[in-house]
Motif scaffolding. Sequence first.
Motif, PDB file in Angstrom:
ATOM      1  N   SER A 210      -4.450 -13.387  -0.355  1.00 44.63           N
ATOM      2  CA  SER A 210      -3.252 -12.887  -1.044  1.00 44.63           C
ATOM      3  C   SER A 210      -3.553 -11.581  -1.784  1.00 44.63           C
ATOM      4  O   SER A 210      -2.786 -10.610  -1.697  1.00 44.63           O
ATOM      5  CB  SER A 210      -2.748 -13.950  -2.018  1.00 44.63           C
ATOM      6  N   ASN A 211      -4.709 -11.567  -2.491  1.00 42.24           N
ATOM      7  CA  ASN A 211      -5.097 -10.356  -3.222  1.00 42.24           C
ATOM      8  C   ASN A 211      -5.371  -9.193  -2.268  1.00 42.24           C
ATOM      9  O   ASN A 211      -5.025  -8.024  -2.561  1.00 42.24           O
ATOM     10  CB  ASN A 211      -6.338 -10.617  -4.075  1.00 42.24           C
ATOM     11  N   GLU A 214      -2.098  -7.879  -0.987  1.00 42.60           N
ATOM     12  CA  GLU A 214      -1.429  -7.139  -2.063  1.00 42.60           C
ATOM     13  C   GLU A 214      -2.049  -5.747  -2.222  1.00 42.60           C
ATOM     14  O   GLU A 214      -1.331  -4.747  -2.393  1.00 42.60           O
ATOM     15  CB  GLU A 214      -1.548  -7.927  -3.372  1.00 42.60           C
ATOM     16  N   GLU A 217      -0.894  -3.521   0.610  1.00 37.23           N
ATOM     17  CA  GLU A 217       0.463  -3.002   0.405  1.00 37.23           C
ATOM     18  C   GLU A 217       0.463  -1.840  -0.589  1.00 37.23           C
ATOM     19  O   GLU A 217       1.164  -0.831  -0.394  1.00 37.23           O
ATOM     20  CB  GLU A 217       1.388  -4.115  -0.088  1.00 37.23           C
ATOM     21  N   LYS A 218      -0.306  -2.000  -1.674  1.00 39.59           N
ATOM     22  CA  LYS A 218      -0.361  -0.930  -2.682  1.00 39.59           C
ATOM     23  C   LYS A 218      -0.963   0.338  -2.098  1.00 39.59           C
ATOM     24  O   LYS A 218      -0.524   1.454  -2.415  1.00 39.59           O
ATOM     25  CB  LYS A 218      -1.154  -1.394  -3.904  1.00 39.59           C
TER      26      LYS A 218
END
Length: 430
Positions: A210-211, A214, A217-218
């Motif tokens: 998940s990290n 994320e 995406e950033k």
Amino acid sequence: MKHLKKILGASAIVALASQINIGILDTDFRVSAGIIFFVLFLFQYKDLKPVLMGLISGIAVYLLRLIICLAGKGNLSEVIFSYQLEILFYTFYGVIYSLLTRRSNRDNLNQLVFILIASDLCANLIEIFVRIMVGDSHFHREIIITLLLVAIVRSVIVWFLLSWLRYYRMLLMKEDHEKRYTKLLWLTAQLKSEMYWMEKNMVNIERIMSNSYELFEKIGLKEDENSWADRAVTIAKDVHEIKKEYELAIRGIKELTENKLQDEGMNFKDIITILDETMKREIRHLGKNIELLFEVGENFYTSKHYYLMSVFRNLIINAIDAISDSGKVAKISFIHKTEKEQHVFIISDTGCGIDEEDLKHIFSPGFSTKINYSTGQINRGLGLSVVQEMVERHFEGRITVNSVKGKGTTFCVYIPRNSVEVNFSEHIYH
């Protein structure tokens, strides 16, 4: 050579036992305990040929009697022919025994005792008639009754000895199974604790995924650039921690399965018995209409039983997965035979087969033809690449495959004798 040594050793013991004897005629005709040991060896070692064993045992008994006669300064010329009839007795005993057991179950002791009586009586009668024909003795009707009683007594003694050996072996097997069951329970308890850490890390892996997504995406949106480095380092630290815990778990499992059990080895036939029971239970659990057949050749003792079991189990699991729930009876066969200095194991199925273009890739890591695309689940086997590695690395052998789409698949595993067998013959139960 190994087979010949076994025959010569057994024949030597038979010859020594033949010195325990009594004379029942006024000639050199004697009945001895040699035939008792002769039958015990034939029963214990199924690979001994009765006729060849009889011939060599007869020669051994004959030579020993000549040696004893010479040592006692007897007249060799008077007995040299008479003693030769020992060869006749043992050879015909082997012939009659071989003919009578050809269509019967030698493991049935109650049936075997009648075969032994018939073999003993007929072989003795042949020897007596030859002695009468050459003028060495005279016929008395009472001799038939005497020989029948001798045959009954010797055969009953063999029956008692074999029954006792079977009972003793069952006690040893029961004790061995209890020890193995205790070890299995202990091993399972220890594995449960290792699995706890592995299951715990599944949550951590989900968090890292998940990290990572994320962060991805950033980076893609070029948001919060100042946090990218810290996020990447955090992910790396978390992965490193999981790696350490998995190393500990793997080390613990290896220690349990390789060091602590201290299993010396197992007979190949025992491996097949366990495999037969567990795979048939798996087939029943899946509700598939599959006939599983095992054809086992020469027995042997091995210290690599875990690896053998793993190779065969995974090949059979693959075969089970290749068979659809069509309702028709399918077959999986396991055939074992020996060719020169190697063991050959053939696992065949009548399943769906493998496409020709897939056949050259099936031993590649990660390749599978049995994926459930709705769930992403792959078959329960280790994967043929791992099976191939086990065969080549641990046994210095090789594995081949032949398949016809819609008809089935056959795997052949070739393993050298010297890489799987252990010279521990006192542990082998035939």
